[in-house]
Design an enzyme around this catalytic site. Sequence first.
Site, short mmCIF file in Angstrom:
data_model
loop_
_atom_site.label_atom_id
_atom_site.label_comp_id
_atom_site.label_asym_id
_atom_site.label_seq_id
_atom_site.Cartn_x
_atom_site.Cartn_y
_atom_site.Cartn_z
N SER A 219 0.84 -1.20 0.00
CA SER A 219 0.00 0.00 0.00
C SER A 219 0.87 1.25 0.00
CB SER A 219 -0.97 -0.04 1.18
OG SER A 219 -1.98 0.93 1.02
N GLU A 351 -9.33 -6.13 -3.43
CA GLU A 351 -8.82 -5.01 -2.62
C GLU A 351 -9.95 -4.25 -1.91
OE1 GLU A 351 -5.64 -4.01 -2.20
OE2 GLU A 351 -4.49 -4.91 -3.84
N HIS A 456 -7.63 -5.87 0.59
CA HIS A 456 -6.43 -5.05 0.78
C HIS A 456 -5.84 -5.35 2.16
CE1 HIS A 456 -3.94 -1.61 -0.21
NE2 HIS A 456 -4.20 -1.02 0.95
#
Length: 553
Positions: A219, A351, A456
């Site tokens: 990320s 995600e 995610h």
Amino acid sequence: MNPINRRTFLSQLTLATAAFSLPQYAFSASSMPADFVEVEITHGKIRGLRSEGVNIFKGIPYAGSVSGDHRFRRPAPLQSWTGVREALQLGAPAIQPPRRNEPAPAEDCLFLNVWTPANDNKKRPVMFYNHGGGFVIGSGGSASQDGTNLARNFDVVVVETNHRLGLLGFLYLDEIAGADYAGSGNMGLLDMVAGLKWVQENIAQFGGDPNNVMIWGESGGGAKTACLYAMPAAAPYFNKASIESGPGVRMTPKEIATETTAMLLKELNIAPKDWRKLLAVPAADLLNMQSKLPFVPPFIEKNKSVGFMRRNYGGFGPVVDGKILPHHPFDPAAPQISRNKPLLVGWNEDEYTFFAWERKDTEFATLDFAGLQQKLEPQYGPHTKKIIDTYRKARPNATAANIFIAVSSITMMGLGSVEIAEKKVKQQGAPVYLYNFGYKSEKKIPGTDYPMGTPHAMDISFKFNNEIPPRGGSAPKESFFGGNKPERFVASRNFAELWTTFARTGKPAAKNAPAWPAYNLQNRPTMRIDTKCEVINNRFSQELAMWRSIGKL
């Protein structure tokens, strides 16, 4: 500017926040006997712990003060110490809201942690991890990224830093503050470079090879890694990289960073000529001001219609200042400075379910196709019908909710990952390997019957091999995102082995995975990582062709 409160700010953050505030995982350190271990490094002796076959050192200072006169500047020189310094507890994370099971955040936050099988003369690969949390939260001490299992099970050395974040790490003052503040918009990145320099000088004392260092991150940490991949200051200190669910193709232009600085000064009633007053503003007040500005995502889109980036963003993140960060990491091309350094890049298949969970969004799970059209139109306008038609054709059994998750997931992290892979291939240098993480968690998004799938941030505990059977015959605890199925242990082993082999050799491989070919523009091979790994050629070809046709890729 349009002020928003911190709750809204954090809820809108399209970055990994999972690893920074989640409960302790099942793999936290056990109560097994531990021994002290001492080692001498450049500035003195430190004492760590040997536990379960791994030497662990926490809270090692790698640079000096960044508060007071050194706020917004390079760190003060690190002072040597006498005697033996304890390296048994995490150091302070950067200024941010308080973190679970960590020290109170502080301006002076330049500490790192090391996990190694032994402090011997063996030259193990070094995995230098950049934590997620965008550019505003997170630390190198988060439980899900504990390096114990990687070090013990795969014979590698893991290093993780705390570094400056948000306003204190990325406020652009170059144009008003003079030479002493050159590079101010990238101090958080330069902290990471200081950490890499520490590795170069010290990691041999921890059984690591200073000439075989991999930088990686998820990320916001992936975007940080993309920046380091393009930075001259970082170039001497690493050999390969992995960008995970954080495709930092483009960063903030200095023109927009200048506007952000002007907004901040206006909000604080400080004239530009009096910018030095910023040095006296309490850090807590700066954090409050930071929350009034938008976040900076790890993937800034390019507006094809005007040929430049959208101007409706601001906030604090790396700045393309022409010096420290000479250009966008992967725009217009992959960075020449890292032409010969192998690269991994990819994203998780679902995600967006993380963000649905975080924002308590249950409405998407009840969508029909008319509702899907209405939900996507504000973002995609006249292209909405084409997007839905393409996905329905490519996935004839998909529900409206499935398509919403697929569209949201690939636009968040997938398109930028593909763009990076394609540009790296065109460079005709070292190979790039594209992946999708696909292990499916059965856990449901609260308030729905919709499974998390591969959200995610779920990859963090898997790639750190922290989804493993418990020792001593005790029952396994449920993984926060990964669920209860024992198959997750296999997927975690596969993921960790692929990454540690890449760290060791520059080519990802695992015993139970097929050969992973480098990405190319003919059959575009992508490794899907799961309990059974498989190479899929031309994956998402219909969808990607559509995204290209409307200028999103």
